[in-house]
Design a protein around this motif. Structure first.
Motif, PDB file in Angstrom:
ATOM      1  N   ILE A 181      10.860  27.123  25.692  1.00  0.00           N
ATOM      2  CA  ILE A 181      10.364  27.589  26.996  1.00  0.00           C
ATOM      3  C   ILE A 181       8.959  28.157  26.849  1.00  0.00           C
ATOM      4  O   ILE A 181       8.640  28.821  25.864  1.00  0.00           O
ATOM      5  N   ALA A 185       4.191  35.043  26.649  1.00  0.00           N
ATOM      6  CA  ALA A 185       5.091  35.806  25.774  1.00  0.00           C
ATOM      7  C   ALA A 185       4.788  35.572  24.295  1.00  0.00           C
ATOM      8  O   ALA A 185       5.693  35.395  23.490  1.00  0.00           O
ATOM      9  N   LEU A 186       3.516  35.591  23.946  1.00  0.00           N
ATOM     10  CA  LEU A 186       3.168  35.549  22.517  1.00  0.00           C
ATOM     11  C   LEU A 186       3.463  36.924  21.930  1.00  0.00           C
ATOM     12  O   LEU A 186       3.279  37.931  22.600  1.00  0.00           O
ATOM     13  N   PHE A 187       3.921  36.950  20.678  1.00  0.00           N
ATOM     14  CA  PHE A 187       4.220  38.239  20.064  1.00  0.00           C
ATOM     15  C   PHE A 187       2.908  38.907  19.684  1.00  0.00           C
ATOM     16  O   PHE A 187       2.180  38.422  18.815  1.00  0.00           O
ATOM     17  N   PRO A 188       2.585  40.033  20.333  1.00  0.00           N
ATOM     18  CA  PRO A 188       1.254  40.604  20.118  1.00  0.00           C
ATOM     19  C   PRO A 188       1.074  41.189  18.727  1.00  0.00           C
ATOM     20  O   PRO A 188      -0.048  41.429  18.307  1.00  0.00           O
ATOM     21  N   ASP A 242       3.479  34.203  31.384  1.00  0.00           N
ATOM     22  CA  ASP A 242       2.569  35.086  30.647  1.00  0.00           C
ATOM     23  C   ASP A 242       2.554  34.734  29.160  1.00  0.00           C
ATOM     24  O   ASP A 242       2.142  35.535  28.337  1.00  0.00           O
ATOM     25  N   ARG A 300       3.908  26.830  19.663  1.00  0.00           N
ATOM     26  CA  ARG A 300       5.061  27.559  19.135  1.00  0.00           C
ATOM     27  C   ARG A 300       6.363  26.899  19.588  1.00  0.00           C
ATOM     28  O   ARG A 300       7.342  26.840  18.847  1.00  0.00           O
ATOM     29  N   PHE A 336       6.425  30.522  28.916  1.00  0.00           N
ATOM     30  CA  PHE A 336       6.463  31.423  30.057  1.00  0.00           C
ATOM     31  C   PHE A 336       5.116  31.508  30.755  1.00  0.00           C
ATOM     32  O   PHE A 336       4.081  31.161  30.181  1.00  0.00           O
TER      33      PHE A 336
END
Lengths: 526, 360
Positions: free
Chosen positions: B86, B92-95, B90, B151, B88
């Motif tokens: 999925i 949803a990358l892991f900051p 925004d 990803r 998203f």
């Protein structure tokens, strides 16, 4: 329409988040119920009789009188201070806002010790050759000690309200023909109400729960009476009854606050961005007044206690007392460190439930933490002592019980920063982790937890600081032979041994001043 | 061909007694297809997507992926076991992880060397090999979008879900990114479901489009089909501007305000038809014509074409013509239809029996 009445699936939080939250609410709820049970143990007639004693009325009157006085004095200090440090040129000097927060590091019983040791026979003023200066005790003593410690709670709230206001509203009011003073009363002041109520609530709850300052000042309030019944008369039933009454008053205050706040929605209407508030310019002779005001406030809240400590330390070098100080520091640490980490560990799942399942049971479980925070610590400690004495004797007078009660009480303080960071971590992160093959727990720990570490650290530090300063809970639940700094300071001051209390006070202050400064700078509250 | 994703009778509501967010929908997505769920906000498209991903439980109905039941009855397979990727809105990358580590996230369990090899390959595919070690927050929106896609791609899902993935990009960037992503997905032959409220995006991005409204699917078809032959008034209006006309049909012709119009299919009785503005044209008034002429009340020149608003006694019409067709505001003109009018299903769904306020 057909088939419109099926029951929807609801999302359930995972059990490992629910379990700690259930533990928190069950233990707090149980303690509360047990306190009620003890109070009624001699039958409702005895409790009824307690309520209608003339003495109860006197205590109630004294407590309310003190609460009112503290409310007025903290308002008189905090309101101008918050406005000056938010909306005038004084805001450029961050040191002023730091100074305004530091009194939080000096708990009420240390303020009381400082005030007591200044005046009277053999007081600091007399020793310095200042003649006989009356010792401040009773109502005024308690009022000063509590207000000078607690005003920053209100100050912080008011200041963020002043900073958060949309200055465009003030500009709009000016352009509609109002003068600056009229704008202040019609636009600025009404918007401060939620912040004022929230700050005042914290202070009033503190007044209800504090017994350190009132007992030292020999001023009779509810909490002082509870303490006396408990410690000297060993009248557990009366103590329980009074403690229950204390909780009821605290509950009433909170309900009142919720009602008052519920009617207000005071946020910006519309979507424009908020520009930074401009500064008001004051005339030079106003600055003279401001200077006098600052000297008076900081002089009494910060300089006086620090001066008292220095005086006693220099006049009576505390060589003989030092072993006790080190032991006190060690004991304080051995309760504050584990409590802080336990509170952090419990706060994490509670905050998670409240933020991610903000309806029904999730929110209710989160609220349990605030319930624990609102319980007057004295009443909570008494109830926990009773529970352990009669139901769980293996816990009675153990360090474990002290740690658990401290962390339950201060859980809400630890939750604040965790909630803030959790709100910034999008739930999409965990969902992305799930779709990339993680189970729910791994998804939380790999996707969200790393973002919460800063909030966790701040939360744990807040709880550590509060437990270090905490007197009622440590006093009542300390195991035999356990002497944390807070208890030592109170004991020695109560015996009139002002000089001996000074090194203990210094040890406590060093830690709390450093922590307060660090936390407030980190949380960008200054 | 067997469908890759099969949805039957799917329904979901969030609170008891409330109107269902998704109300009994059926869908089939074919392997390698780019499929768009299009609809206004609150139509249930995102909820459908989240049920496919496994983030929401369905109240009833079934979802199958490769003929395996992943949701249905009391059975629900958790998101991590569905092999559905999925992307998203925004991203949803892991900051807290670098770009490379973000991409390796879904490769856990594979040997480290292979993880790095795969990650580098996919980074090259999206053209970001130079940014492997930077933190996501330093990337631009379009780059973050490509990292999110990389990803998802590297985990080799059966199906990629994209929830409004282009809506947080600025308009200039949006069109380029859309084209890039589309060609990437096509090269990877990746089955994709795109959720969007932007009709232009759905029409240009997808092989097939499902138009949703109030938790139901109104129409499924290729972009050309849903645009040119909308089956309902809602679809006709949602996919662009249109002129809705009431008339009386007899076979393949209908009597309307515009005179006799050819219909796209046979119908009888009172009907509502749709005519796109570009399927109309303007001609100078002709005294021999029995139809009345309309007056031009508005004219918007857009370079390659012109939009006219033409007023008749009882209504106004919108007409797109190419820029050779010049009329001035205030002039009179006749309308002619260039294409057959599209017969719409009446709102009730069944026979077009409702008496529509036709012109007298």
């Amino acid at each position: 329409m057909p088939n419109q009445s099926w029951k929807p699936h609801t999302a359930h939080p995972p059990w490992y988040f629910v379990l700690p939250a259930v533990f928190v609410s069950c233990s707090l709820g149980f303690v509360f119920i047990y306190l009620g049970f003890r109070a009624f143990s001699d039958g409702p007639a005895a409790l009824w009789e307690l309520l209608w004693r003339e003495r109860t009325a006197v205590l109630l009157w004294n407590t309310l009188r003190l609460a009112f006085g503290v409310m007025v004095l903290t308002t008189l200090i905090s309101f101008p201070l918050a406005w000056l440090t938010a909306r005038t040129g004084l805001a450029r000097y961050r040191v002023v806002s730091l100074l305004a927060i530091l009194p939080l590091a000096i708990p009420g019983y240390i303020m009381a010790w400082a005030l007591l040791s200044l005046g009277g026979d053999y007081g600091i003023i007399q020793r310095l050759g200042g003649g006989s200066f009356p010792r401040i005790t009773g109502y005024w003593g308690a009022l000063l000690a509590i207000s000078l410690y607690a005003f920053p709670y209100l100050y912080l709230n008011l200041r963020s309200a002043f900073l958060g206001m949309d200055p465009a509203q003030e500009d709009a009011a000016r352009s509609l023909g109002r003068g600056p003073i009229s704008v202040f009363f019609t636009v600025v002041l009404p918007q401060c109400r939620p912040a004022y109520l929230a700050g005042t609530l914290i202070i009033l709850l503190y007044v209800l729960g504090d017994f350190g300052s009132v007992t030292l000042m020999r001023y009779e309030t509810f909490s002082q009476a509870v303490f006396v019944q408990y410690s000297s008369l060993m009248d557990r039933q009366t103590a329980s009854g009074l403690a229950l009454l204390l909780m009821v008053i605290a509950g009433g205050l909170i309900l009142l606050e919720v009602r008052l706040l519920g009617r207000m929605t005071l946020h910006k209407v519309g979507t424009g961005t908020v520009k930074a508030a401009g500064y008001y310019s004051l005339r030079p002779w106003w600055w003279v007044l401001v200077g006098l005001f600052l000297i008076l406030v900081f002089g009494s809240a910060l300089v006086a206690p620090l001066f008292a400590i220095s005086f006693w330390l220099i006049e009576f070098p505390p060589a003989g007392e030092m072993p006790q100080v080190w032991r006190g520091l060690k004991d304080s640490f051995s309760v504050a460190v584990p409590s802080a980490f336990l509170a952090g560990a419990l706060a994490l799942p509670l905050a998670y439930l409240g933020v991610r399942y903000p309806y029904g049971r999730g929110r209710a479980l989160e609220r349990a933490a605030y319930f624990g925070y609102a319980m007057p610590p004295l009443a909570l400690a008494l109830a926990a002592a009773a529970v352990s004495l009669y139901l769980l004797p293996f816990l009675y007078q153990t360090l474990f019980l002290l740690i658990v009660v401290c962390s339950l009480h201060f859980l809400a303080e630890g939750m604040g920063p965790i909630r803030t960071t959790l709100y910034q971590a999008s739930p999409r992160l965990e969902e992305a982790a799930r779709s990339l093959g993680c189970n729910p727990l791994t998804a939380f720990f790999r996707g969200t937890f790393p973002l919460l570490l800063k909030g966790m650290a701040a939360g744990i530090a807040f709880v550590f600081l509060s437990v270090m300063k905490e007197l009622p809970i440590t006093y009542i639940l300390s195991p035999w032979g356990f002497h944390p700094l807070a208890v030592n300071i109170w004991d020695l001051t109560n015996e009139g041994m002002y000089a001996e209390a000074a090194p203990h006070a210094l040890a406590l202050l060093v830690f709390s001043l450093i922590f307060i400064g660090f936390l407030m700078l980190r949380e960008k509250r200054i | 061909m067997n469908s890759l994703l099969q949805i039957r009778g799917l329904a979901k509501r969030f609170t008891r007694g409330a109107y269902p967010a998704v109300n009994d929908i059926d869908l089939d997505v074919l392997p390698g297809e780019i499929f768009a769920l299009l609809g206004p906000s609150g139509c249930g498209k995102t909820t459908t997507l989240r049920m496919v991903a496994g983030f929401e439980r369905a109240d009833r109905g079934e979802i199958r992926i490769h003929d395996v039941l992943v949701e249905g009855g009391s059975r629900t397979i958790p998101p991590e076991k569905r092999n559905v990727g999925i992307v998203f809105q925004d991203y949803a990358l892991f900051p807290h992880l670098s770009v490379l580590k973000n991409i390796c996230f879904g490769l856990k369990g594979k040997p480290k060397a292979e993880q790095l090899k795969l990650a580098r390959a996919v980074l090259q595919l999206v053209g970001l090999e130079a940014s492997a070690d930077v933190m996501p927050s330093t990337l631009s929106g379009g780059q973050q979008q490509r990292v999110a896609l990389a990803r998802t791609l590297v985990a080799e899902p059966d199906l990629i879900l994209m929830d409004e993935p282009f809506s947080s990009l600025d308009p200039v960037l949006r069109e380029n990114t859309r084209a890039e992503v589309r060609s990437l997905l096509q090269r990877a032959q990746m089955t994709t479901i795109l959720v969007t409220h932007d009709q232009e995006e759905a029409l240009s991005f997808a092989d097939r489009v499902a138009v949703m409204r109030d938790g139901k699917i109104e129409q499924v078809g290729t972009p050309e089909e849903v645009y040119n032959c909308p089956q309902t008034e809602f679809v006709a209006r949602f996919l662009g501007r249109t002129n809705l006309i009431e008339g009386v049909a007899s076979g393949c012709m209908a009597e309307t305000d515009l005179g006799r119009l050819r219909l796209d299919r046979t119908a009888w009785g009172k009907v509502q038809v749709s005519l796109r503005p570009e399927h109309l044209s303007l001609i100078p008034p002709d005294p021999r014509a029995k139809r009345p002429a309309g007056q031009i009340v508005d004219r918007a020149f857009k370079g390659h074409d012109i939009t006219y608003c033409v007023r008749f006694p009882n209504r106004e019409w919108i007409v797109h013509t190419d820029n050779r067709n010049q009329f001035k505001v205030g002039e009179f003109a006749l309308l002619t239809a260039l294409e057959p009018a599209v017969v719409l299903k009446s709102e009730a769904g069944a026979e077009p029996a409702v008496a529509l306020g036709a012109a007298d």
